[in-house]
Design an enzyme around this catalytic site. Structure first.
Site, PDB file in Angstrom:
ATOM      1  N   GLY A 240      -0.301   6.379   8.450  1.00  0.00           N
ATOM      2  CA  GLY A 240       0.110   4.998   8.705  1.00  0.00           C
ATOM      3  C   GLY A 240       1.122   4.852   9.809  1.00  0.00           C
ATOM      4  N   GLY A 284      -3.069   9.765  11.475  1.00  0.00           N
ATOM      5  CA  GLY A 284      -4.314   9.780  12.239  1.00  0.00           C
ATOM      6  C   GLY A 284      -4.025   9.138  13.595  1.00  0.00           C
ATOM      7  N   ARG A 320     -11.873  -2.715  17.479  1.00  0.00           N
ATOM      8  CA  ARG A 320     -10.585  -3.200  16.971  1.00  0.00           C
ATOM      9  C   ARG A 320     -10.223  -4.628  17.392  1.00  0.00           C
ATOM     10  NH1 ARG A 320      -6.177  -1.388  17.749  1.00  0.00           N
ATOM     11  NH2 ARG A 320      -5.363  -1.370  15.642  1.00  0.00           N
ATOM     12  N   CYS A 351     -24.131  -9.637  22.034  1.00  0.00           N
ATOM     13  CA  CYS A 351     -24.493 -11.026  21.780  1.00  0.00           C
ATOM     14  C   CYS A 351     -23.800 -11.573  20.543  1.00  0.00           C
ATOM     15  CB  CYS A 351     -26.001 -11.149  21.648  1.00  0.00           C
ATOM     16  SG  CYS A 351     -26.751 -11.203  23.260  1.00  0.00           S
TER      17      CYS A 351
HETATM   18  C1  LIG Z   1      -6.786   6.358   7.165  1.00  0.00           C
HETATM   19  C2  LIG Z   1      -5.977   7.264   6.353  1.00  0.00           C
HETATM   20  C3  LIG Z   1      -4.865   7.913   6.906  1.00  0.00           C
HETATM   21  C4  LIG Z   1      -4.409   7.740   8.319  1.00  0.00           C
HETATM   22  O1  LIG Z   1      -3.978   6.493   8.666  1.00  0.00           O
HETATM   23  P1  LIG Z   1      -3.303   6.291  10.116  1.00  0.00           P
HETATM   24  O2  LIG Z   1      -2.875   4.888  10.115  1.00  0.00           O
HETATM   25  O3  LIG Z   1      -4.364   6.556  11.135  1.00  0.00           O
HETATM   26  O4  LIG Z   1      -2.180   7.251  10.225  1.00  0.00           O
HETATM   27  C5  LIG Z   1      -4.171   8.798   6.103  1.00  0.00           C
HETATM   28  N1  LIG Z   1      -4.529   9.010   4.814  1.00  0.00           N
HETATM   29  C6  LIG Z   1      -5.588   8.394   4.257  1.00  0.00           C
HETATM   30  C7  LIG Z   1      -5.933   8.677   2.854  1.00  0.00           C
HETATM   31  C8  LIG Z   1      -6.337   7.494   5.003  1.00  0.00           C
HETATM   32  O5  LIG Z   1      -7.376   6.881   4.432  1.00  0.00           O
END
Ligand SMILES: *Cc1c(COP(=O)(O)O)cnc(C)c1O
Length: 428
Positions: A240, A284, A320, A351
């Site tokens: 996150g 991520g 996004r 489209c």
């Molecule tokens: C998507 C996800 C993340 C990563 O989220 P980011 O915002 O990209 O850091 C981490 N853990 C779980 C379980 C997720 O589903």
């Protein structure tokens, strides 16, 4: 402004030492360009900050952000683990060379077949419901399987409602109130219980909700340990961690963030006598988000009731903006420093009227044929792309030290149709 826009001696946008104009000429557009060094830097920055505060620290890269095998290889070399949310991601992680014990499978609404796949792969299984625990028990020998549970700590956070994965409305995890009972039940079944987990949302730039989730998870871990005597080997706070998308967003201060989290972590370990479990996080976006740009060509300038620049990518390539209303910074690669002289809508080629990369975006003069770079296209970009409108998926290149290599070929029309079958009676 908190992200880099680098130019070279020709005044063109530069990424990983390569000239973005030349890349677009060499490979055509749309084109994802991924900067290897940036991924390594991002990984090292988080890993360095946290491990300096608490030695036994691990990163599980949440690979749904970007599952390109070359990206996965880079992170394998850096020493990362993987958070996989589906059997396909487990398969990808193992193929990329991650040993099963470096992979955490965080499924949700997993089928028995998917759970079986995870068991057979030997990865750690992070359970999302009591149902999954009971179904898992029917298909495995519990003492051969390492499990943890995902807890919903009632707090959620994120850049968009769709990205909040904790709180009363969230489908994810088990309730914190039932944690002790569920851990006890799993222990009685004979499972090898190794951890506890949470993930509250995505795109967090404000540490406060994250800290609240850390505190709640530590309290739950403490209760579980004290009431069941289970020794947790790891405590995982999920991902996150946000990145700046707009020019006004500021970077997450990773030094302060890591210090606040580890301080709280250590004091809660003491408070509940939890020993010294591995501290884990699962970024991520933070690892790959700003490591990539999407190059797209302006093919149409159109003055309708509004002024549009039409480009050769769409929400099939980068979802996004349409899905979350996300801002992605955009520059013309041959003049990234040019002064803005107009506001213009930048529209894709799909489209759907929602297929817009930007509305009323301040831009310099742009002409048909110009190449635009869409920033922060490394996370949830290719991985969310589709073949909508029968458009083949686009190409990815990796750049490092000015050199570029194709890490995913452009799909063809035949690829789009590859898995279709027409019944013989319908053939012409
Ligand atoms: C998507 C996800 C993340 C990563 O989220 P980011 O915002 O990209 O850091 C981490 N853990 C779980 C379980 C997720 O589903």
């Amino acid at each position: 402004m908190d992200f880099d826009i680098k130019t070279n001696e020709k005044g063109n946008l530069s990424i990983g030492g390569a000239d973005a104009v030349e890349l677009s000429e060499k490979y055509d557009t749309p084109l994802y360009v991924i900067d290897e060094e940036k991924i390594r830097e991002n990984y090292k920055r988080v890993y360095g900050a946290f491990s300096a505060q608490y030695k036994d620290f691990k990163i599980f890269y949440a690979c749904k952000a970007n599952t390109n095998l070359a990206v996965m290889r880079i992170l394998e070399q850096e020493g990362s683990g993987i958070d996989a949310v589906s059997p396909g991601e487990i398969y990808t992680a193992l193929l990329a060379g991650f040993e099963p014990e470096r992979v955490l499978y965080t499924g949700n609404n997993a089928t028995d077949k998917e759970l079986k796949f995870a068991v057979d792969s030997g990865v750690i299984i992070n359970l999302d419901s009591v149902s999954a625990l009971h179904r898992l028990t029917k298909i495995c020998n519990p003492n051969e399987v390492k499990i943890s549970f995902r807890i919903n700590p009632k707090v959620g956070a994120g850049h968009h409602e769709h990205c909040i994965t904790g709180g009363y409305l969230s489908k994810f995890g088990i309730m914190e109130e039932e944690a002790v009972e569920v851990y006890q039940r799993a222990a009685n079944m004979g499972y090898n219980i190794v951890g506890i987990h949470t993930h509250i949302g995505s795109g967090i730039l404000d540490p406060e909700p994250f800290m609240l989730a850390v505190e709640t998870l530590m309290d739950v871990a403490g209760r579980v340990h004290q009431e069941t005597n289970i020794d947790l080997e790891f405590i995982d706070f999920g991902g996150g961690l946000g990145i700046p998308y707009t020019l006004e967003d500021s970077k997450l201060d990773i030094e302060t963030f890591s210090r606040e989290i580890t301080d709280l972590y250590k004091s809660k370990l003491n408070e509940y006598d939890l020993g010294k479990p591995t501290m884990c996080i699962e970024p991520g976006r933070y690892i790959v988000g700003d490591a990539s740009i999407l190059l797209t060509r302006v093919n149409t300038i159109k003055q309708s009731y509004r002024k549009f620049a039409g480009v050769d990518a769409g929400f099939n390539t980068l979802l996004r903006p349409s899905m979350y209303g996300s801002y992605h910074h955009i520059v013309a690669v041959n003049k990234p420093d040019a002064k803005n002289t107009q506001t213009i809508d930048i529209a894709g080629n799909i489209c759907e009227s929602g297929d817009l990369f930007a509305r009323d975006r301040p831009m310099p003069e742009i002409e048909e044929g110009d190449i635009l770079a869409i920033f922060n296209a490394g996370a949830y970009a290719f991985s969310m792309s589709s073949q909508y409108n029968s458009r083949p998926k686009t190409m990815e290149v990796l750049v490092n030290n000015g050199k570029s290599e194709v890490i995913r070929e452009r799909e063809t029309f035949a690829d789009v149709l590859a898995k279709q079958n027409v019944p013989v009676r319908l053939l012409k």
